[in-house]
Design a protein around this motif. Structure first.
Motif, PDB file in Angstrom:
ATOM      1  N   UNK A   1      -7.642   0.646   5.593  1.00 59.77           N
ATOM      2  CA  UNK A   1      -7.754   2.093   5.739  1.00 59.77           C
ATOM      3  C   UNK A   1      -6.907   2.611   6.901  1.00 59.77           C
ATOM      4  N   UNK A   2      -6.690   1.779   7.912  1.00 61.86           N
ATOM      5  CA  UNK A   2      -5.766   2.152   8.992  1.00 61.86           C
ATOM      6  C   UNK A   2      -4.360   2.371   8.441  1.00 61.86           C
ATOM      7  N   UNK A   3      -3.935   1.496   7.525  1.00 66.36           N
ATOM      8  CA  UNK A   3      -2.606   1.634   6.933  1.00 66.36           C
ATOM      9  C   UNK A   3      -2.524   2.887   6.073  1.00 66.36           C
ATOM     10  N   UNK A   4      -3.580   3.173   5.342  1.00 62.82           N
ATOM     11  CA  UNK A   4      -3.632   4.410   4.562  1.00 62.82           C
ATOM     12  C   UNK A   4      -3.480   5.614   5.487  1.00 62.82           C
ATOM     13  N   UNK A   5      -4.222   5.616   6.585  1.00 64.27           N
ATOM     14  CA  UNK A   5      -4.137   6.742   7.534  1.00 64.27           C
ATOM     15  C   UNK A   5      -2.753   6.847   8.158  1.00 64.27           C
ATOM     16  N   UNK A   6      -2.143   5.703   8.445  1.00 66.69           N
ATOM     17  CA  UNK A   6      -0.788   5.740   9.014  1.00 66.69           C
ATOM     18  C   UNK A   6       0.168   6.448   8.068  1.00 66.69           C
ATOM     19  N   UNK A   7       0.029   6.161   6.772  1.00 69.48           N
ATOM     20  CA  UNK A   7       0.954   6.740   5.808  1.00 69.48           C
ATOM     21  C   UNK A   7       0.718   8.226   5.566  1.00 69.48           C
ATOM     22  N   UNK A   8      -0.528   8.678   5.705  1.00 64.84           N
ATOM     23  CA  UNK A   8      -0.783  10.104   5.484  1.00 64.84           C
ATOM     24  C   UNK A   8      -0.795  10.889   6.793  1.00 64.84           C
TER      25      UNK A   8
ATOM     26  N   UNK B   1       0.853  -1.183   0.000  1.00 68.51           N
ATOM     27  CA  UNK B   1       0.000   0.000   0.000  1.00 68.51           C
ATOM     28  C   UNK B   1       0.892   1.237   0.000  1.00 68.51           C
ATOM     29  N   UNK B   2       0.644   2.138  -0.922  1.00 69.82           N
ATOM     30  CA  UNK B   2       1.336   3.427  -0.928  1.00 69.82           C
ATOM     31  C   UNK B   2       0.272   4.517  -1.007  1.00 69.82           C
TER      32      UNK B   2
END
Length: 346
Positions: free
Chosen positions: A331-338, A214-215
């Motif tokens: 979506x947790x991983x998405x939030x972590x990255x942003x 995921x990026x």
């Protein structure tokens, strides 16, 4: 694998008429926009009985009950879930209240349908699932689109392997919102991810499962909440995905699944009832269409809940809690990255 060239047309939907589902007695937690559409859909298209509504104030509950002819108006959520005439509770409060209100209903011994997203994060979703399982109660996320006839036909297309080896998923959901809208508020877990992004991320996960990579990159809105997210996803060596969601502009709101044999395209608004097409690499074209009934299609998820609860089941294969939890983890991983953290998590 079934080939597109072998078919005379797309399969028919297997979704039963929502009017045929056994009637349960529903209580609604919340009196907002989605609660209005849910109750209206049930009253128009099902035999379900909405017998109670709960709000933070008696005045609000009575106003809502009066508009929809609901017998019981409760001035607190505790009173709503404690109503002995309620069989199942629909949680329709803002995102950051889904967990506490779902747990409130479950702890009162009520089956529960929780408006999407089921919670703020995967840990909260897992907690809801654990409590439901411990009490032997039905629990599901109200990702209403997956319960509709259109998405059942899409499911059959995917299950039959009509697209061949899937190589790409492209999903978009963007809508412009003014500065006064609740989606611009930090205290209500604002930004596009939970409101709009749940659809494309859930659909991408539904098709290909949890991605290996995921990026994600985000852009802030003038209000200070996240305004836009673009995400690249990878499954194994060959399958790739692009998921985009925004509150800064109106975008196509389409969903595409491309494979070695055919491409499935759902034009905007992809998560509502309407058309889609499957076009083979040889040019063969199959189309699906249905009446554009919009949010009246919320009736299908309620009918599915009624069938499962009446049969003594505690989940639905249409949207099992494991899938909801997995989508939240993505979506947790998405939030972590942003770098996005909800206020309720601080």
């Amino acid at each position: 694998m079934t080939r597109l060239a072998d078919l005379a047309g797309l399969p028919a939907s297997r979704v039963p008429d929502p009017r045929e589902a056994p009637a349960l007695r529903w209580g609604v937690v919340g009196t907002g926009w989605i609660a209005e559409r849910f109750v209206a859909a049930l009253q128009r298209l099902t035999a379900q009985r909405v017998v109670a509504v709960g709000s933070r104030s008696t005045e609000s509950a009575r106003e809502f009950a009066g508009r929809f002819g609901i017998a019981h108006a409760h001035g607190s959520y505790e009173a709503l879930v404690g109503d002995p005439e309620v069989d199942v509770v629909y949680v329709a409060t803002p995102h950051n209240f889904h967990r506490p209100h779902a747990l409130l209903a479950l702890e009162a011994g009520k089956h529960v349908l929780v408006e999407k997203p089921v919670a703020l994060n995967a840990a909260e979703a897992q907690e809801i699932a654990n409590v439901a399982a411990a009490r032997g109660l039905f629990c599901a996320e109200a990702l209403w689109s997956l319960f509709t006839p259109k998405l059942d036909v899409v499911r059959q297309v995917l299950d039959a392997g009509l697209l061949g080896d899937i190589t790409a998923v492209v999903a978009d959901n963007g809508e412009w919102f003014d500065a006064e809208h609740r989606i611009q508020r930090h205290d209500l877990a604002g930004g596009p991810l939970l409101d709009l992004g749940t659809y494309p991320f859930s659909f991408a996960h539904w098709v290909l499962g949890t991605p290996d990579e995921v990026v994600a990159r985000g852009t802030d809105a003038p209000s200070g909440v996240n305004g836009q997210i673009a995400t690249l996803l990878a499954w194994g060596e060959n399958a790739r995905g692009v998921v985009h969601t925004t509150i800064l502009a109106n975008t196509p709101v389409s969903f595409v699944v491309a494979g070695s044999e055919a491409t499935l395209t759902i034009p905007g608004v992809f998560y509502r009832p309407g058309p889609f097409s499957v076009v083979g690499t040889d040019g063969r074209h199959l189309a699906y269409d249905e009446p554009p009934i919009a949010y009246d299609a919320l009736a299908y998820q309620a009918a599915e809940v009624a069938r499962r609860v009446t049969a003594g089941e505690t989940s639905t294969p249409v949207r099992p809690m494991a899938d909801s939890i997995a989508t939240m983890a993505l979506m947790d991983e998405v939030r972590r990255q942003i770098g996005q953290v909800w206020e309720a998590e601080r």
